[in-house]
Design a protein around this motif. Structure first.
Motif, PDB file in Angstrom:
ATOM      1  N   VAL A  51       1.012  -1.406  -0.159  1.00 14.62           N
ATOM      2  CA  VAL A  51       0.099   0.148   0.062  1.00 14.62           C
ATOM      3  C   VAL A  51       0.875   1.317  -0.477  1.00 14.62           C
ATOM      4  N   ASP A 115      -6.660  -2.285  11.590  1.00  9.16           N
ATOM      5  CA  ASP A 115      -6.335  -3.294  13.281  1.00  9.16           C
ATOM      6  C   ASP A 115      -5.064  -2.904  13.744  1.00  9.16           C
ATOM      7  N   THR A 136      -9.160  -0.450   1.422  1.00 11.87           N
ATOM      8  CA  THR A 136      -9.585  -1.951   1.044  1.00 11.87           C
ATOM      9  C   THR A 136     -11.455  -1.707   1.026  1.00 11.87           C
ATOM     10  N   LYS A 232     -23.507   1.485  10.160  1.00 10.82           N
ATOM     11  CA  LYS A 232     -22.230   0.410  11.237  1.00 10.82           C
ATOM     12  C   LYS A 232     -22.644   2.024  12.204  1.00 10.82           C
TER      13      LYS A 232
HETATM   14  P1  NAD Z   1      -5.865  -6.874   4.128  1.00  9.55           P
HETATM   15  O1  NAD Z   1      -5.314  -5.558   5.357  1.00  9.55           O
HETATM   16  O2  NAD Z   1      -4.588  -7.784   4.430  1.00  9.55           O
HETATM   17  O3  NAD Z   1      -5.905  -6.683   2.989  1.00  9.55           O
HETATM   18  C1  NAD Z   1      -5.785  -7.002   1.975  1.00  9.55           C
HETATM   19  C2  NAD Z   1      -4.922  -7.100   0.303  1.00  9.55           C
HETATM   20  O4  NAD Z   1      -5.137  -6.035  -0.126  1.00  9.55           O
HETATM   21  C3  NAD Z   1      -3.119  -7.210   1.069  1.00  9.55           C
HETATM   22  O5  NAD Z   1      -2.251  -8.183   0.544  1.00  9.55           O
HETATM   23  C4  NAD Z   1      -2.835  -5.028   1.457  1.00  9.55           C
HETATM   24  O6  NAD Z   1      -1.638  -5.317   1.162  1.00  9.55           O
HETATM   25  C5  NAD Z   1      -3.788  -5.263  -0.303  1.00  9.55           C
HETATM   26  N1  NAD Z   1      -4.125  -3.757  -0.486  1.00  9.55           N
HETATM   27  C6  NAD Z   1      -4.621  -3.213   0.419  1.00  9.55           C
HETATM   28  N2  NAD Z   1      -5.398  -2.122   0.015  1.00  9.55           N
HETATM   29  C7  NAD Z   1      -4.739  -1.648  -1.081  1.00  9.55           C
HETATM   30  C8  NAD Z   1      -4.969  -0.643  -2.387  1.00  9.55           C
HETATM   31  N3  NAD Z   1      -6.054   0.243  -2.229  1.00  9.55           N
HETATM   32  N4  NAD Z   1      -4.624  -1.576  -3.852  1.00  9.55           N
HETATM   33  C9  NAD Z   1      -4.406  -2.766  -3.803  1.00  9.55           C
HETATM   34  N5  NAD Z   1      -3.819  -3.705  -2.784  1.00  9.55           N
HETATM   35  C10 NAD Z   1      -3.716  -3.067  -1.740  1.00  9.55           C
HETATM   36  O7  NAD Z   1      -7.552  -7.311   4.206  1.00  9.55           O
HETATM   37  P2  NAD Z   1      -8.783  -6.694   4.565  1.00  9.55           P
HETATM   38  O8  NAD Z   1      -9.913  -7.320   3.996  1.00  9.55           O
HETATM   39  O9  NAD Z   1      -8.321  -4.404   4.455  1.00  9.55           O
HETATM   40  O10 NAD Z   1      -8.766  -7.231   5.628  1.00  9.55           O
HETATM   41  C11 NAD Z   1      -9.093  -8.221   6.670  1.00  9.55           C
HETATM   42  C12 NAD Z   1      -8.828  -7.766   8.108  1.00  9.55           C
HETATM   43  O11 NAD Z   1     -10.186  -7.070   8.561  1.00  9.55           O
HETATM   44  C13 NAD Z   1      -8.774  -9.512   8.764  1.00  9.55           C
HETATM   45  O12 NAD Z   1      -7.913  -8.605   9.925  1.00  9.55           O
HETATM   46  C14 NAD Z   1     -10.353  -9.246  10.060  1.00  9.55           C
HETATM   47  O13 NAD Z   1     -10.710 -10.026  11.038  1.00  9.55           O
HETATM   48  C15 NAD Z   1     -10.245  -7.337  10.271  1.00  9.55           C
HETATM   49  N6  NAD Z   1     -11.778  -7.203   9.935  1.00  9.55           N
HETATM   50  C16 NAD Z   1     -11.712  -5.845  11.106  1.00  9.55           C
HETATM   51  C17 NAD Z   1     -12.863  -5.852  11.532  1.00  9.55           C
HETATM   52  C18 NAD Z   1     -12.972  -4.637  12.958  1.00  9.55           C
HETATM   53  O14 NAD Z   1     -14.431  -4.448  13.357  1.00  9.55           O
HETATM   54  N7  NAD Z   1     -11.921  -3.917  13.391  1.00  9.55           N
HETATM   55  C19 NAD Z   1     -13.801  -6.243  10.994  1.00  9.55           C
HETATM   56  C20 NAD Z   1     -14.181  -6.396   9.660  1.00  9.55           C
HETATM   57  C21 NAD Z   1     -12.337  -6.622   9.429  1.00  9.55           C
END
Ligand code: NAD
Ligand code: GLY
Length: 365
Positions: A51, A115, A136, A232
């Motif tokens: 990122v 997180d 994301t 939310k």
């Molecule tokens: P992630 O953060 O792993 O991102 C997914 C992939 O996308 C990674 O490889 C990242 O480097 C890449 N990426 C991020 N932004 C990008 C962009 N703009 N362009 C290209 N690549 C990019 O996964 P996620 O799906 O964003 O988040 C999953 C996590 O969120 C889990 O750990 C889950 O437990 C947590 N989560 C937390 C809550 C909360 O309320 N805190 C709610 C739901 C999920």
């Protein structure tokens, strides 16, 4: 829209800890000015190399132009790095930099970065402010809002954490252009969750706009991110610490977390696991006579049209079941499920008959 830029704003209503969520395009270049309204002290940008390479320069430039002293800490990319070791490295970096209680953490990335960075901010000197810049879809519609921060423990997901609300959330829809297809689609799993559990209109909108959604149409994304954040914010405003209502946001997660665990946190993206979990939840609701089969079919069809999985790998149903007992959402090995009762409505069910749960799991394998 406000400030002459294409942006919508919502507030998470938490009295003196209320904060804005800004949603739109071309917002990254404004992050410095907005962060400078929170602090004039030092900034620690926490991101990952993927990122940071794409958006780090733009964010740091904006922060510097606002007169802020900017430092950075990068964590490796991947769910497996959402852990205490990486958190302590970030804390160590903050100590080396002599960050003080007025310093601000800026989380630039997906849910993993958000997180962990939020958790580091929560524990550093008993808590410093942080800003979420989710990049994301999943992070924009869910994880960056609501203040659940934390990391995984080898014994379970998100087992170490805190409630620590950000001061500001900046959701720049342009960042979604660079997401890998699988990561984009994973975010749609959480989007569908809001429609199934809470908002029939959102669900209908998703059904009617699948083509545009898959093409990442900006107007469509603006509507979706806004609606999910609106829902939310409303829920978190009523039940910040998940004493009751907020559990609705866990629809599909009890099954989903067990599937994620069985997949070694590598095989399934979070949103994919939530999608499969929602289908199992709907099957269980059917077994309990709580939902009509045609409603389950609608949920399943929408998920499929959005390229989300609705069938889980051939895990042992007993393993899926016991995986749920270790989940944080289970207390004293009692299982509580959020189950859909139709599109846009839900109920909570405690300790349903194990055979019915296994039957629902088997239907989805
Ligand atoms: P992630 O953060 O792993 O991102 C997914 C992939 O996308 C990674 O490889 C990242 O480097 C890449 N990426 C991020 N932004 C990008 C962009 N703009 N362009 C290209 N690549 C990019 O996964 P996620 O799906 O964003 O988040 C999953 C996590 O969120 C889990 O750990 C889950 O437990 C947590 N989560 C937390 C809550 C909360 O309320 N805190 C709610 C739901 C999920
Ligand atoms: N993603 C569930 C919650 O924030 O409560």
């Amino acid at each position: 829209m406000s400030e002459g830029i294409a942006m919508q704003e919502l507030t998470v209503p938490l009295k003196d800890r209320s904060y804005p969520i800004r949603i739109g395009t071309d917002l990254l270049s404004h992050c410095g000015r907005w962060t400078a309204q929170i602090t004039s002290s030092r900034i620690l940008v926490i991101s990952n190399p993927t990122v940071f390479k794409l958006y780090g320069a733009m964010v740091e430039k904006s922060l510097q132009e606002a007169g802020l002293e900017v430092h950075r800490a990068l964590i490796p990319d991947g769910e497996e790095y959402k852990n205490m070791e990486e958190t302590l490295q970030v804390v160590d970096r903050a100590l080396q930099l002599h960050l003080d209680r007025n310093s601000v953490v800026v989380a630039l990335g997906g849910g993993v970065v958000g997180d962990l960075a939020g958790f580091a901010a929560a524990i550093y000197q008993r808590g410093i402010s942080f800003v979420q810049i989710p990049t994301t879809l999943l992070a924009q519609v869910d994880s960056s809002v609501g203040g659940k921060v934390g990391v995984n423990h080898p014994r379970g997901k998100n087992m170490i954490g805190a409630f620590h609300q950000p001061r500001l959330v900046i959701a720049d829809l342009n960042t979604l252009d660079t997401l890998e297809e699988r990561d984009y689609v994973s975010g749609l799993g959480e989007v569908v969750k809001y429609g199934v559990a809470w908002d029939k209109d959102l669900f209908n909108y998703l059904e009617e706009h699948t083509g545009q959604i898959m093409q990442r149409d900006k107007a469509c994304l603006q509507h979706i991110v806004y609606e999910c954040c609106r829902i939310k914010s409303e829920i978190v405003g009523q039940d910040e610490q998940e004493k009751g209502l907020r559990a609705v946001l866990n629809l599909g997660h009890t099954f989903g977390h067990s599937l994620e665990k069985l997949g070694g946190y590598r095989d399934h993206r979070h949103g994919e696991a939530v999608a499969m979990g929602m289908v199992i939840a709907a099957y269980l609701a059917e077994e309990l006579g709580l939902i009509q089969p045609q409603e389950t079919l609608r949920i399943r069809c929408l998920l499929q049209r959005l390229d989300l999985p609705v069938q889980s790998p051939e895990y042992d149903p007993e393993a899926v079941y016991s995986g749920m007992l270790g989940d944080k959402k289970a207390s004293h090995d009692q299982l509580r499920f959020v189950l859909p009762t139709g599109i846009g409505s839900f109920t909570m069910v405690d300790n349903p008959d194990k055979d019915l749960v296994l039957k629902a799991i088997k239907r989805a394998i």
